[in-house]
Design a protein around this motif. Structure first.
Motif, PDB file in Angstrom:
ATOM      1  N   SER A  57     -11.985  -1.398  -5.068  1.00 50.03           N
ATOM      2  CA  SER A  57     -11.877  -0.250  -4.162  1.00 50.03           C
ATOM      3  C   SER A  57     -11.518  -0.754  -2.781  1.00 50.03           C
ATOM      4  O   SER A  57     -12.016  -1.795  -2.343  1.00 50.03           O
ATOM      5  CB  SER A  57     -13.215   0.489  -4.080  1.00 50.03           C
ATOM      6  OG  SER A  57     -13.593   0.967  -5.334  1.00 50.03           O
TER       7      SER A  57
ATOM      8  N   GLY B  98      -8.960  -1.329   4.562  1.00 48.84           N
ATOM      9  CA  GLY B  98      -7.839  -1.569   3.656  1.00 48.84           C
ATOM     10  C   GLY B  98      -7.922  -2.879   2.906  1.00 48.84           C
ATOM     11  O   GLY B  98      -6.912  -3.409   2.458  1.00 48.84           O
TER      12      GLY B  98
ATOM     13  N   ASP C 139      -6.174   4.781  -2.597  1.00 43.62           N
ATOM     14  CA  ASP C 139      -7.429   5.113  -1.916  1.00 43.62           C
ATOM     15  C   ASP C 139      -8.328   5.972  -2.787  1.00 43.62           C
ATOM     16  O   ASP C 139      -9.546   5.868  -2.736  1.00 43.62           O
ATOM     17  CB  ASP C 139      -7.160   5.841  -0.595  1.00 43.62           C
ATOM     18  CG  ASP C 139      -6.523   4.934   0.444  1.00 43.62           C
ATOM     19  OD1 ASP C 139      -6.808   3.722   0.437  1.00 43.62           O
ATOM     20  OD2 ASP C 139      -5.725   5.442   1.250  1.00 43.62           O
TER      21      ASP C 139
ATOM     22  N   LYS D  54       0.826  -1.215   0.000  1.00 45.16           N
ATOM     23  CA  LYS D  54       0.000   0.000   0.000  1.00 45.16           C
ATOM     24  C   LYS D  54       0.858   1.263   0.000  1.00 45.16           C
ATOM     25  O   LYS D  54       0.519   2.250  -0.643  1.00 45.16           O
ATOM     26  CB  LYS D  54      -0.944  -0.014   1.200  1.00 45.16           C
ATOM     27  CG  LYS D  54      -2.058   0.989   1.094  1.00 45.16           C
ATOM     28  CD  LYS D  54      -3.071   0.816   2.204  1.00 45.16           C
ATOM     29  CE  LYS D  54      -4.089   1.908   2.117  1.00 45.16           C
ATOM     30  NZ  LYS D  54      -5.024   1.902   3.211  1.00 45.16           N
TER      31      LYS D  54
END
Length: 155
Positions: A86, A91, A32, A25
């Motif tokens: 998404s 997360g 995001d 990430k």
């Protein structure tokens, strides 16, 4: 976009959600906002792209002559099952069931970063793929990269 690096062992929950590892990430700072796209890989795995990378690929595909059958077939098979992903508040991303079935992915997966994409493999399939390393990897490196006039490790 910088090249993604790393290999991550992960587990899917019962609903098919994948927790995006923090190390990955961090390499995708705008995930995001822009999201991700997943599709079928060339072998029995899945491939995740940032939305920006997917848009570049889509643009490239849009320039293929669609009057040629092989181009239409490639586009059709390459984009089959493509889906936007998404991140939820925790997360996680929900991987489409049809793609999980295609790649024969159960609960254990390996995420393998490959430059601008992340390959998603069933753990067992990934281990088999990696166990099938050529007998002489140096010869393969010479065959693939030797004519490039440079080496990977500077030798």
């Amino acid at each position: 976009m910088s090249h993604l690096i790393g290999e991550f062992d992960c587990k899917l929950d019962a609903k098919g959600r994948l927790m995006v590892p923090s190390g990955l990430k961090k390499q995708l700072p705008s995930v995001d906002v822009e999201g991700l796209v997943i599709n079928r890989g060339f072998e029995k795995h899945l491939t995740i792209y940032s939305k920006t990378e997917w848009d570049k690929i889509s643009e490239e595909l849009s320039h293929l002559n669609q009057y040629e059958k092989k181009n239409r077939e490639f586009i059709r098979y390459f984009t089959r099952g493509s889906s936007e992903l998404s991140l939820d508040a925790s997360g996680r991303v929900l991987l489409p069931k049809s793609l999980l079935e295609y790649a024969e992915i159960g609960s254990e997966v390996v995420l393998s970063c490959q430059f601008n994409k992340v390959e998603v493999w069933a753990k067992e399939a990934y281990e088999l793929q990696m166990d099938d390393e050529p007998e002489n990897f140096a010869n393969l490196a010479e065959e693939v990269m030797g004519s490039k006039g440079r080496s990977i490790n500077g030798e």
